[in-house]
Design a protein around this motif. Sequence first.
Motif, PDB file in Angstrom:
ATOM      1  N   ASP A 213     -48.829  62.822 -17.784  1.00  0.00           N
ATOM      2  CA  ASP A 213     -47.738  62.594 -16.829  1.00  0.00           C
ATOM      3  C   ASP A 213     -46.611  63.599 -17.055  1.00  0.00           C
ATOM      4  OD1 ASP A 213     -49.021  60.313 -15.729  1.00  0.00           O
ATOM      5  OD2 ASP A 213     -48.263  59.088 -17.375  1.00  0.00           O
ATOM      6  N   ILE A 214     -46.282  63.833 -18.319  1.00  0.00           N
ATOM      7  CA  ILE A 214     -45.231  64.796 -18.654  1.00  0.00           C
ATOM      8  C   ILE A 214     -45.617  66.187 -18.176  1.00  0.00           C
ATOM      9  CG2 ILE A 214     -43.995  65.916 -20.554  1.00  0.00           C
ATOM     10  CD1 ILE A 214     -44.286  63.293 -22.123  1.00  0.00           C
ATOM     11  N   ALA A 215     -46.904  66.533 -18.354  1.00  0.00           N
ATOM     12  CA  ALA A 215     -47.389  67.846 -17.923  1.00  0.00           C
ATOM     13  C   ALA A 215     -47.162  68.049 -16.433  1.00  0.00           C
ATOM     14  CB  ALA A 215     -48.864  67.992 -18.265  1.00  0.00           C
ATOM     15  N   ARG A 216     -47.420  67.007 -15.643  1.00  0.00           N
ATOM     16  CA  ARG A 216     -47.206  67.123 -14.197  1.00  0.00           C
ATOM     17  C   ARG A 216     -45.721  67.282 -13.863  1.00  0.00           C
ATOM     18  NH1 ARG A 216     -51.627  63.501 -13.999  1.00  0.00           N
ATOM     19  NH2 ARG A 216     -50.257  61.681 -14.142  1.00  0.00           N
ATOM     20  N   VAL A 217     -44.863  66.565 -14.574  1.00  0.00           N
ATOM     21  CA  VAL A 217     -43.432  66.628 -14.292  1.00  0.00           C
ATOM     22  C   VAL A 217     -42.854  68.004 -14.599  1.00  0.00           C
ATOM     23  CG1 VAL A 217     -41.160  65.749 -14.985  1.00  0.00           C
ATOM     24  CG2 VAL A 217     -43.060  64.159 -14.637  1.00  0.00           C
ATOM     25  N   ILE A 218     -43.254  68.587 -15.731  1.00  0.00           N
ATOM     26  CA  ILE A 218     -42.664  69.873 -16.136  1.00  0.00           C
ATOM     27  C   ILE A 218     -43.475  71.078 -15.667  1.00  0.00           C
ATOM     28  CG2 ILE A 218     -41.636  68.776 -18.161  1.00  0.00           C
ATOM     29  CD1 ILE A 218     -43.685  70.228 -19.898  1.00  0.00           C
ATOM     30  N   GLY A 219     -44.614  70.811 -15.014  1.00  0.00           N
ATOM     31  CA  GLY A 219     -45.406  71.905 -14.473  1.00  0.00           C
ATOM     32  C   GLY A 219     -46.141  72.713 -15.525  1.00  0.00           C
ATOM     33  N   ARG A 220     -46.596  72.066 -16.583  1.00  0.00           N
ATOM     34  CA  ARG A 220     -47.338  72.738 -17.640  1.00  0.00           C
ATOM     35  C   ARG A 220     -48.638  71.977 -17.909  1.00  0.00           C
ATOM     36  NH1 ARG A 220     -44.071  75.839 -16.415  1.00  0.00           N
ATOM     37  NH2 ARG A 220     -42.665  77.122 -17.694  1.00  0.00           N
ATOM     38  N   THR A 221     -49.492  72.504 -18.762  1.00  0.00           N
ATOM     39  CA  THR A 221     -50.744  71.845 -19.081  1.00  0.00           C
ATOM     40  C   THR A 221     -50.521  70.732 -20.101  1.00  0.00           C
ATOM     41  OG1 THR A 221     -51.298  73.296 -20.937  1.00  0.00           O
ATOM     42  CG2 THR A 221     -51.955  74.019 -18.728  1.00  0.00           C
ATOM     43  N   THR A 222     -51.495  69.828 -20.154  1.00  0.00           N
ATOM     44  CA  THR A 222     -51.418  68.759 -21.138  1.00  0.00           C
ATOM     45  C   THR A 222     -51.442  69.330 -22.553  1.00  0.00           C
ATOM     46  OG1 THR A 222     -52.543  67.223 -19.634  1.00  0.00           O
ATOM     47  CG2 THR A 222     -52.509  66.637 -21.976  1.00  0.00           C
ATOM     48  N   GLY A 223     -52.209  70.405 -22.755  1.00  0.00           N
ATOM     49  CA  GLY A 223     -52.261  71.047 -24.061  1.00  0.00           C
ATOM     50  C   GLY A 223     -50.895  71.565 -24.497  1.00  0.00           C
ATOM     51  N   THR A 224     -50.157  72.145 -23.551  1.00  0.00           N
ATOM     52  CA  THR A 224     -48.817  72.642 -23.865  1.00  0.00           C
ATOM     53  C   THR A 224     -47.889  71.495 -24.248  1.00  0.00           C
ATOM     54  OG1 THR A 224     -49.057  74.521 -22.364  1.00  0.00           O
ATOM     55  CG2 THR A 224     -46.811  73.868 -22.934  1.00  0.00           C
ATOM     56  N   VAL A 225     -48.009  70.375 -23.550  1.00  0.00           N
ATOM     57  CA  VAL A 225     -47.185  69.206 -23.867  1.00  0.00           C
ATOM     58  C   VAL A 225     -47.508  68.697 -25.268  1.00  0.00           C
ATOM     59  CG1 VAL A 225     -46.671  66.810 -23.273  1.00  0.00           C
ATOM     60  CG2 VAL A 225     -46.889  68.530 -21.463  1.00  0.00           C
ATOM     61  N   LYS A 226     -48.777  68.691 -25.627  1.00  0.00           N
ATOM     62  CA  LYS A 226     -49.170  68.250 -26.964  1.00  0.00           C
ATOM     63  C   LYS A 226     -48.536  69.128 -28.041  1.00  0.00           C
ATOM     64  CE  LYS A 226     -53.613  66.131 -25.734  1.00  0.00           C
ATOM     65  NZ  LYS A 226     -55.088  66.226 -25.873  1.00  0.00           N
ATOM     66  N   VAL A 227     -48.462  70.437 -27.778  1.00  0.00           N
ATOM     67  CA  VAL A 227     -47.820  71.353 -28.723  1.00  0.00           C
ATOM     68  C   VAL A 227     -46.332  71.029 -28.853  1.00  0.00           C
ATOM     69  CG1 VAL A 227     -47.169  73.756 -29.142  1.00  0.00           C
ATOM     70  CG2 VAL A 227     -49.482  73.212 -28.367  1.00  0.00           C
ATOM     71  N   HIS A 228     -45.685  70.767 -27.702  1.00  0.00           N
ATOM     72  CA  HIS A 228     -44.261  70.412 -27.734  1.00  0.00           C
ATOM     73  C   HIS A 228     -44.037  69.133 -28.543  1.00  0.00           C
ATOM     74  CE1 HIS A 228     -42.874  73.564 -25.205  1.00  0.00           C
ATOM     75  NE2 HIS A 228     -43.405  73.111 -24.087  1.00  0.00           N
ATOM     76  N   VAL A 229     -44.886  68.133 -28.312  1.00  0.00           N
ATOM     77  CA  VAL A 229     -44.747  66.859 -29.027  1.00  0.00           C
ATOM     78  C   VAL A 229     -44.947  67.070 -30.529  1.00  0.00           C
ATOM     79  CG1 VAL A 229     -45.737  64.563 -29.367  1.00  0.00           C
ATOM     80  CG2 VAL A 229     -45.397  65.455 -27.044  1.00  0.00           C
ATOM     81  N   LYS A 230     -45.931  67.879 -30.890  1.00  0.00           N
ATOM     82  CA  LYS A 230     -46.170  68.183 -32.298  1.00  0.00           C
ATOM     83  C   LYS A 230     -44.958  68.858 -32.935  1.00  0.00           C
ATOM     84  CE  LYS A 230     -49.324  70.684 -35.378  1.00  0.00           C
ATOM     85  NZ  LYS A 230     -50.531  71.549 -35.455  1.00  0.00           N
ATOM     86  N   ASN A 231     -44.353  69.806 -32.210  1.00  0.00           N
ATOM     87  CA  ASN A 231     -43.165  70.496 -32.714  1.00  0.00           C
ATOM     88  C   ASN A 231     -41.981  69.537 -32.853  1.00  0.00           C
ATOM     89  OD1 ASN A 231     -44.506  72.937 -32.839  1.00  0.00           O
ATOM     90  ND2 ASN A 231     -43.804  73.617 -30.824  1.00  0.00           N
ATOM     91  N   ILE A 232     -41.851  68.617 -31.910  1.00  0.00           N
ATOM     92  CA  ILE A 232     -40.782  67.622 -31.973  1.00  0.00           C
ATOM     93  C   ILE A 232     -40.927  66.771 -33.231  1.00  0.00           C
ATOM     94  CG2 ILE A 232     -39.895  65.503 -30.901  1.00  0.00           C
ATOM     95  CD1 ILE A 232     -40.627  66.829 -28.164  1.00  0.00           C
ATOM     96  N   PHE A 233     -42.153  66.300 -33.489  1.00  0.00           N
ATOM     97  CA  PHE A 233     -42.400  65.496 -34.687  1.00  0.00           C
ATOM     98  C   PHE A 233     -42.031  66.274 -35.947  1.00  0.00           C
ATOM     99  CE2 PHE A 233     -46.014  62.642 -32.817  1.00  0.00           C
ATOM    100  CZ  PHE A 233     -45.105  62.110 -31.920  1.00  0.00           C
ATOM    101  N   ALA A 234     -42.411  67.551 -35.981  1.00  0.00           N
ATOM    102  CA  ALA A 234     -42.153  68.368 -37.172  1.00  0.00           C
ATOM    103  C   ALA A 234     -40.657  68.589 -37.378  1.00  0.00           C
ATOM    104  CB  ALA A 234     -42.871  69.708 -37.041  1.00  0.00           C
ATOM    105  N   LYS A 235     -39.935  68.890 -36.305  1.00  0.00           N
ATOM    106  CA  LYS A 235     -38.506  69.171 -36.426  1.00  0.00           C
ATOM    107  C   LYS A 235     -37.703  67.926 -36.778  1.00  0.00           C
ATOM    108  CE  LYS A 235     -38.267  73.266 -33.440  1.00  0.00           C
ATOM    109  NZ  LYS A 235     -37.642  73.865 -32.234  1.00  0.00           N
ATOM    110  N   LEU A 236     -38.146  66.782 -36.276  1.00  0.00           N
ATOM    111  CA  LEU A 236     -37.426  65.537 -36.563  1.00  0.00           C
ATOM    112  C   LEU A 236     -37.964  64.848 -37.819  1.00  0.00           C
ATOM    113  CD1 LEU A 236     -37.039  63.964 -32.982  1.00  0.00           C
ATOM    114  CD2 LEU A 236     -35.416  65.396 -34.240  1.00  0.00           C
ATOM    115  N   THR A 237     -39.029  65.403 -38.372  1.00  0.00           N
ATOM    116  CA  THR A 237     -39.713  64.828 -39.541  1.00  0.00           C
ATOM    117  C   THR A 237     -40.066  63.358 -39.308  1.00  0.00           C
ATOM    118  OG1 THR A 237     -37.634  64.287 -40.712  1.00  0.00           O
ATOM    119  CG2 THR A 237     -38.622  66.449 -41.145  1.00  0.00           C
ATOM    120  N   VAL A 238     -40.793  63.115 -38.208  1.00  0.00           N
ATOM    121  CA  VAL A 238     -41.263  61.776 -37.867  1.00  0.00           C
ATOM    122  C   VAL A 238     -42.776  61.832 -37.668  1.00  0.00           C
ATOM    123  CG1 VAL A 238     -39.079  61.115 -36.811  1.00  0.00           C
ATOM    124  CG2 VAL A 238     -40.869  62.134 -35.384  1.00  0.00           C
TER     125      VAL A 238
END
Length: 207
Positions: A162-187
Amino acid sequence: MTIRVLTVDDHAVVRAGVDAILATEADLEVVGGARDGNEALARYLELRPDVVLMDLRMPNLDGVAAIRAIRSEDPTARIIALTMYEGDMDIHRALSAGACGYLLKGAPATELVGAIRTAAAGRRVLSGDVARALAEFTPRRDLSAREVEVLRLVAKGLRNDDIARVIGRTTGTVKVHVKNIFAKLTVDDRTEAVTLALQRGIIHLDD
């Protein structure tokens, strides 16, 4: 010498409450009010107050942008962020924009009055709680604008596709963003990421 104050908040009742508090102090005078950042800039240039009390969450032009705009016109402007948000990112954004102080709206009247006098004297104003929040979280890595956008959508309960459709990117790209978010927030998961982001002021429920 009388300290001239401009109050900026999109809620008239908040401005009225602050004005009533300051009216009891012989050395403080409220010279005007504004409902958003655009009006705040115009009123500042018109009135040239000694201290501005600035809300952060406002329509049209928010408080951080208004602080930056006023300081670009007058680098000596003394602006105190007066807000309900206590996350370290909110504090960091306000101070980076040029605010000389940061107070929460629940602060005692004596603290508010003292902060105005301190700011007018050319000194920085940070309560103990605000200073501790800033010190605790500032060293962490900041999220990119895209990562914040993705995190806001995660907070709304959207899945990766759903996020991929909203931001106009692939699901794979969204997964990378989510992974980076987890790493930066240490969660470790989405719930923890959203909880921490709300605590820090990276995102807000009304975004």
